[in-house]
Design an enzyme around this catalytic site. Sequence first.
Site, mmCIF file in Angstrom:
data_model
loop_
_atom_site.group_PDB
_atom_site.id
_atom_site.type_symbol
_atom_site.label_atom_id
_atom_site.label_comp_id
_atom_site.label_asym_id
_atom_site.label_seq_id
_atom_site.Cartn_x
_atom_site.Cartn_y
_atom_site.Cartn_z
ATOM 1 N N SER A 50 0.859 -1.186 0.000
ATOM 2 C CA SER A 50 0.000 0.000 0.000
ATOM 3 C C SER A 50 0.894 1.232 0.000
ATOM 4 C CB SER A 50 -0.898 -0.006 1.246
ATOM 5 O OG SER A 50 -1.653 1.183 1.303
ATOM 6 N N LYS A 54 -0.914 -1.048 -4.616
ATOM 7 C CA LYS A 54 -2.135 -0.318 -4.256
ATOM 8 C C LYS A 54 -1.697 1.088 -3.914
ATOM 9 C CE LYS A 54 -4.724 -0.158 0.123
ATOM 10 N NZ LYS A 54 -5.384 -1.019 1.137
ATOM 11 N N LYS A 59 -2.960 5.002 -2.556
ATOM 12 C CA LYS A 59 -4.002 5.801 -1.918
ATOM 13 C C LYS A 59 -4.395 6.919 -2.871
ATOM 14 C CE LYS A 59 -4.038 3.681 2.021
ATOM 15 N NZ LYS A 59 -5.233 2.997 2.527
ATOM 16 N N ASP A 61 -7.119 2.872 -3.322
ATOM 17 C CA ASP A 61 -7.874 2.891 -2.069
ATOM 18 C C ASP A 61 -8.179 4.341 -1.712
ATOM 19 O OD1 ASP A 61 -7.326 1.489 1.288
ATOM 20 O OD2 ASP A 61 -9.007 2.572 0.384
ATOM 21 N N ASN A 115 -10.238 5.307 0.908
ATOM 22 C CA ASN A 115 -10.561 5.509 2.328
ATOM 23 C C ASN A 115 -11.697 6.519 2.485
ATOM 24 O OD1 ASN A 115 -7.231 4.902 2.736
ATOM 25 N ND2 ASN A 115 -8.654 3.837 4.090
ATOM 26 N N GLU A 147 -11.129 0.619 -3.850
ATOM 27 C CA GLU A 147 -11.428 0.270 -2.457
ATOM 28 C C GLU A 147 -12.118 1.423 -1.739
ATOM 29 O OE1 GLU A 147 -7.876 -1.179 -0.565
ATOM 30 O OE2 GLU A 147 -8.794 -1.241 1.431
ATOM 31 N N ASP A 198 -13.857 -2.022 2.500
ATOM 32 C CA ASP A 198 -12.924 -2.188 3.621
ATOM 33 C C ASP A 198 -13.661 -1.692 4.876
ATOM 34 O OD1 ASP A 198 -9.530 -0.846 4.270
ATOM 35 O OD2 ASP A 198 -11.016 -1.729 5.606
ATOM 36 N N LYS A 242 -10.203 -7.641 7.342
ATOM 37 C CA LYS A 242 -9.268 -7.229 8.392
ATOM 38 C C LYS A 242 -9.846 -7.709 9.727
ATOM 39 C CE LYS A 242 -7.705 -2.894 6.271
ATOM 40 N NZ LYS A 242 -7.714 -1.420 6.402
HETATM 41 C C1 LIG Z 1 -2.107 -0.465 4.603
HETATM 42 C C2 LIG Z 1 -3.316 0.369 4.494
HETATM 43 O O1 LIG Z 1 -3.491 1.090 3.553
HETATM 44 N N1 LIG Z 1 -4.209 0.277 5.516
HETATM 45 C C3 LIG Z 1 -5.487 0.926 5.644
HETATM 46 C C4 LIG Z 1 -5.315 2.403 5.867
HETATM 47 C C5 LIG Z 1 -4.658 2.665 7.199
HETATM 48 C C6 LIG Z 1 -4.989 1.959 8.326
HETATM 49 C C7 LIG Z 1 -4.402 2.218 9.538
HETATM 50 C C8 LIG Z 1 -3.442 3.199 9.657
HETATM 51 C C9 LIG Z 1 -2.831 3.492 10.876
HETATM 52 C C10 LIG Z 1 -1.894 4.477 10.957
HETATM 53 C C11 LIG Z 1 -1.556 5.179 9.831
HETATM 54 C C12 LIG Z 1 -2.165 4.909 8.627
HETATM 55 C C13 LIG Z 1 -3.111 3.916 8.521
HETATM 56 C C14 LIG Z 1 -3.714 3.648 7.308
HETATM 57 C C15 LIG Z 1 -6.411 0.640 4.460
HETATM 58 O O2 LIG Z 1 -6.290 -0.365 3.781
HETATM 59 O O3 LIG Z 1 -7.349 1.436 4.278
HETATM 60 MG MG LIG Z 2 -8.499 0.307 2.813
#
Ligand SMILES: CC(=O)N[C@@H](Cc1ccc2ccccc2c1)C(=O)O
Ligand SMILES: [Mg+2]
Length: 368
Positions: A135, A161, A163, A188, A190, A213, A238, A262
Amino acid sequence: ICLESVELRVLHLPLVSPFTTSFGTEHVREVIVARAVTADGEGWGEIVTSEAPLYSSEYTHSAWDVARRWLIPALLAKRTFAPEEVPTILEPFKGHRMVKAGLELSILDAALRTEGRSFGEYIGAERELVPSGVSVGIQRDPQALVDAVAGYLDEGYVRIKIKIKPGRDIADTAAVREAFGTIPFQVDANSAYTLADVETLAQLDQFDLLLVEQPLQEDDIVDHATLARQLKTPVCLDESIVSHKAAMDALALGAASIINIKAGRVGGYLEAVKIHDLCRSAGIPVWCGGMLETGIGRAANAALAALPGFELPGDISASDRFYTRDIVTEPVVLEGGHVRVPTGHGLGVHIDHAALEDFTVAREVVTA
Ligand SMILES: CC(=O)N[C@@H](Cc1ccc2ccccc2c1)C(=O)O
Ligand SMILES: [Mg+2]
């Protein structure tokens, strides 16, 4: 198991580089680890909350308080129970799924270490190696993103992947596709978009992505279904998939055609396996998401990702993707773009107590 106490620690692990998502930039991972002490041994779990409630409503202090005030006392009051009873014992307390997951994992780890059984064997892992995706955070500009992706591809990651967020989506995605051709590639958001952004999101269809995502909010199940009907790119959820029931509803409504599983988000590895089984029987591909776990959660995720329904590469990256120093003596490393499923007793990792102490910023032992 016969539970005697649970030790909670808040850790600060410096990130190797700032990690920017649509909800902010992190330089240090604030995470909570739990050590369950039983009559026969101990086990470790990880509560994947962050300092602020930006990914979900849970955060360090809510987790710390609900664990020490309600969840751990409920487990201590029960005292003798099977690990599989943890969800039932904690069910009366609403939400706080990341806390429940971390406590459940510490108890599963303790029981399995005592039994001399690996976590992978216990949850049904069928492979020794799982493909590793990465990621990539939002970079200064698309060229910097291409440089970062080039580095990860050199390390062997099999899936990229990135962001995205409004204003940092189409140009960034185009730059990666342009630079690296047909690599397995997904984005992704978010939850950074709304249905009003459908034209922008539809522009992603030109890039032949594996999935997009969580474009919308956690509680936008119906709106994700509306959006999915207007996109070619498969929608993956997610944040929205907080339980087996939520997964059933999302699939029934056509809100997702791929699910990121997760264990922390859904309340534990036992619930995660239930969601895997549901998706497998529904022909829905799943993959294992990441929460920047330490070696504790990373070991558990590697085992989970080895179940047969995990057909897409997950976000179980090598430990050094995020950290120069881990709290376990066996940091996760890439082997030909894959991560090895631990085979030792319990989670199959050992705590590096010096590192644990160095990273600990708060500690409390909760006893009956
Ligand atoms: C690997 C990945 O992208 N994880 C989460 C986003 C995420 C999750 C938890 C976090 C905690 C601290 C800092 C950033 C973070 C980002 C996701 O898939 O959406
Ligand atoms: Mg995600």
